[in-house]
Design a protein around this motif. Structure first.
Motif, mmCIF file in Angstrom:
data_model
loop_
_atom_site.group_PDB
_atom_site.id
_atom_site.type_symbol
_atom_site.label_atom_id
_atom_site.label_comp_id
_atom_site.label_asym_id
_atom_site.label_seq_id
_atom_site.Cartn_x
_atom_site.Cartn_y
_atom_site.Cartn_z
ATOM 1 N N ALA B 182 3.940 -23.276 21.270
ATOM 2 C CA ALA B 182 3.773 -21.915 20.438
ATOM 3 C C ALA B 182 3.234 -21.866 19.115
ATOM 4 O O ALA B 182 2.705 -20.862 19.079
ATOM 5 C CB ALA B 182 5.105 -22.057 20.950
ATOM 6 N N SER B 183 2.759 -22.689 17.759
ATOM 7 C CA SER B 183 2.408 -22.509 16.377
ATOM 8 C C SER B 183 0.750 -22.132 17.018
ATOM 9 O O SER B 183 0.097 -21.704 16.211
ATOM 10 C CB SER B 183 2.641 -24.072 15.904
ATOM 11 N N PHE B 184 -0.150 -23.009 17.725
ATOM 12 C CA PHE B 184 -1.309 -23.005 17.893
ATOM 13 C C PHE B 184 -1.428 -20.879 18.870
ATOM 14 O O PHE B 184 -2.426 -20.555 18.288
ATOM 15 C CB PHE B 184 -1.215 -23.955 19.011
ATOM 16 N N LEU B 185 -0.379 -20.567 19.864
ATOM 17 C CA LEU B 185 -1.206 -19.676 20.489
ATOM 18 C C LEU B 185 -0.889 -18.647 19.350
ATOM 19 O O LEU B 185 -1.520 -17.496 19.616
ATOM 20 C CB LEU B 185 0.043 -19.520 21.712
ATOM 21 N N ILE B 186 0.075 -18.377 18.456
ATOM 22 C CA ILE B 186 0.261 -17.476 17.598
ATOM 23 C C ILE B 186 -0.606 -17.135 16.748
ATOM 24 O O ILE B 186 -0.824 -16.424 16.264
ATOM 25 C CB ILE B 186 2.269 -17.868 16.469
ATOM 26 N N HIS B 187 -1.465 -18.254 16.383
ATOM 27 C CA HIS B 187 -2.374 -18.969 15.288
ATOM 28 C C HIS B 187 -3.713 -18.226 16.267
ATOM 29 O O HIS B 187 -4.367 -17.752 15.332
ATOM 30 C CB HIS B 187 -2.363 -20.174 14.858
ATOM 31 N N ALA B 188 -3.901 -18.472 17.553
ATOM 32 C CA ALA B 188 -4.789 -17.956 18.138
ATOM 33 C C ALA B 188 -4.654 -16.813 18.272
ATOM 34 O O ALA B 188 -5.686 -16.011 19.158
ATOM 35 C CB ALA B 188 -5.253 -18.783 19.437
ATOM 36 N N GLY B 189 -3.637 -15.847 17.712
ATOM 37 C CA GLY B 189 -3.387 -13.821 18.138
ATOM 38 C C GLY B 189 -2.522 -13.688 18.919
ATOM 39 O O GLY B 189 -3.257 -12.466 19.523
ATOM 40 N N ILE B 190 -1.943 -15.131 20.534
ATOM 41 C CA ILE B 190 -1.597 -14.347 20.875
ATOM 42 C C ILE B 190 -0.040 -13.509 20.280
ATOM 43 O O ILE B 190 0.445 -14.147 19.226
ATOM 44 C CB ILE B 190 -0.641 -15.531 22.273
ATOM 45 N N ASP B 191 0.670 -12.626 20.973
ATOM 46 C CA ASP B 191 1.148 -12.014 20.301
ATOM 47 C C ASP B 191 3.007 -12.818 20.738
ATOM 48 O O ASP B 191 3.364 -13.537 21.165
ATOM 49 C CB ASP B 191 1.878 -10.309 21.396
ATOM 50 N N ASN B 192 3.430 -12.912 18.932
ATOM 51 C CA ASN B 192 4.624 -13.201 18.942
ATOM 52 C C ASN B 192 5.513 -13.399 19.549
ATOM 53 O O ASN B 192 6.641 -13.909 19.794
ATOM 54 C CB ASN B 192 4.663 -14.273 17.048
ATOM 55 N N ARG B 193 6.161 -11.560 20.453
ATOM 56 C CA ARG B 193 6.905 -11.705 21.184
ATOM 57 C C ARG B 193 6.739 -12.052 22.571
ATOM 58 O O ARG B 193 7.398 -11.556 23.306
ATOM 59 C CB ARG B 193 6.983 -10.145 21.111
ATOM 60 N N THR B 194 5.681 -12.708 22.246
ATOM 61 C CA THR B 194 5.282 -13.083 24.248
ATOM 62 C C THR B 194 6.290 -13.861 24.777
ATOM 63 O O THR B 194 6.979 -14.960 24.315
ATOM 64 C CB THR B 194 4.079 -13.581 24.218
ATOM 65 N N PRO B 195 7.177 -13.372 26.193
ATOM 66 C CA PRO B 195 7.895 -14.207 26.753
ATOM 67 C C PRO B 195 8.091 -15.585 27.098
ATOM 68 O O PRO B 195 6.681 -15.556 27.842
ATOM 69 C CB PRO B 195 8.657 -13.193 27.523
ATOM 70 N N CYS B 196 8.892 -16.920 26.920
ATOM 71 C CA CYS B 196 8.495 -17.761 27.249
ATOM 72 C C CYS B 196 9.995 -18.155 27.421
ATOM 73 O O CYS B 196 11.196 -17.968 27.749
ATOM 74 C CB CYS B 196 8.293 -18.439 26.243
#
Lengths: 244, 244
Positions: B182-196
């Motif tokens: 999750a930390s990597f994906l947010i850092h890579a610019g993926i929307d932090n509200r993305t549902p998981c």
């Protein structure tokens, strides 16, 4: 004190994977879910892996003429009767998205669960062998009548996946054969020497394996129950389809 | 007259998927393949779905101390003794490419076949639900000690798959948790509200389901036996993890 909730009072629908076609691949979890349901619905082919029709259940067959209507009709009746339903699916229900999306809409008042099954995709990947994490899965079954939109999306994804080093696992449909996929890929610039494997009727007595190039594939015919693997030389996982 | 071939005289090795951890998911095909083998090898965890140790077989346990060496040793011994081997794998052997590649090398003089099993990937996809043809599968188990090369490749593929509209199905490993992904994906610019969705211990008694955003996930800890689904709003298949 526990007072229950509206969720508990919903009737249940289980979408159950029964594997590629023989009893060898039916899990105890699938058998239990069938046993716990009042009504069982599916195509004649979906009942085949069970060996015989389940005892003491209302059995509903889908046919070419009514496969959509009968699901809708059964959902209405079962909701009134508060009957639990098992919907049988050959292979794994998670492989065919179009069908799953329809079922979610039709059974939106039910408590729905999905019981995964072994798919023909898995049986075919095991023959190469390739890891599923180095593959992109495609299904032409069903291919919706949408003027080719879905087919164009899938074909774009195929070229893209090959460019990124993935192998393709392609579930044949009645409207898209391995031959057509091979012709498209060559036309799209994929090397015609690319190695392929086709598993015809995976998991059934008449199962056959064909290993050849994309070029050769453009001249071969297969049953609609086939899975095509396009093997990517660039994949970090070395597939061995050409070195049996 | 049929005169046989060198292939027929090779000893057999079957790499057998036994499902996510309970007997509910062991197929008859896997049980038959175990029954037909002389020696059975696996981690203690891999035998759990069988309920009890198979009768009349040589049982070989892998442990942290010797799991690689004992496979190599057993292969040499079995080749001399012409013994057939069953290698048990929790889940589906087709999910972990690194292990499969090693086994192909070690057993290159054997007649090898793979018996697929139900994976925790499938059980977790069924919870969302998402179709496997709209997902890209990633596994951190095992994550090789290669200076981070494999991890970098997988992370690049993750961002790419999300950009192309795919959902991610990520098998957690001891060295990579959902929090780190999750930390990597947010850092890579993926929307932090993305549902998981995280399924912890899929298919086991202590199974739990957590639905939250990518942002929330960066603060949560899970068992190493977990599967993370990152749900892509752009996917043509509408996932419903946020509307349980």
């Amino acid at each position: 004190m526990y007072c229950g909730s509206s969720t508990l009072s919903k009737p249940k629908v289980s979408i159950i994977g029964v594997g590629p076609g023989s009893s060898d691949w039916v899990s105890p979890a699938s058998l239990t879910a069938i046993e716990q349901s009042d009504w069982i619905i599916g195509w004649e082919l979906d009942f085949k892996p069970l060996g015989k029709l389940p005892d003491g259940k209302r059995i509903i067959f889908q046919t070419c003429a009514d496969y959509k209507q009968i699901i809708e009709k059964t959902a209405l009746e079962a909701f009134s009767a508060h009957a639990s339903i098992a919907i049988l699916k050959t292979g794994d229900p998670l492989i065919a998205p179009a069908g799953l999306e329809d079922l979610k809409r039709i059974f939106n008042k039910f408590d729905m669960r999905i019981i995964p099954g072994i798919s023909t995709i898995q049986l075919t990947a095991a023959k190469v062998p390739v890891s599923l994490s180095d593959c992109q899965i495609f299904t032409y079954h069903p291919l919706p009548h949408d003027g080719g939109r879905d087919l164009r999306l899938k074909r774009k994804r195929m070229v893209f996946a090959l460019e990124r080093g993935f192998n393709l696992l392609v579930l044949t449909g009645v409207r898209q054969s391995p031959k057509q996929t091979a012709s498209f890929l060559i036309h799209a610039g994929i090397d015609n020497r690319t190695p392929c494997l086709v598993c015809q009727n995976p998991g059934q007595l008449q199962e056959t394996i064909t290993r050849c190039s994309l070029e050769k594939l453009t001249n071969l015919n297969f049953d609609w129950q086939s899975v095509l693997v396009v093997i990517n030389g660039k994949s970090p996982f070395k597939a061995s389809a050409c070195n049996p």
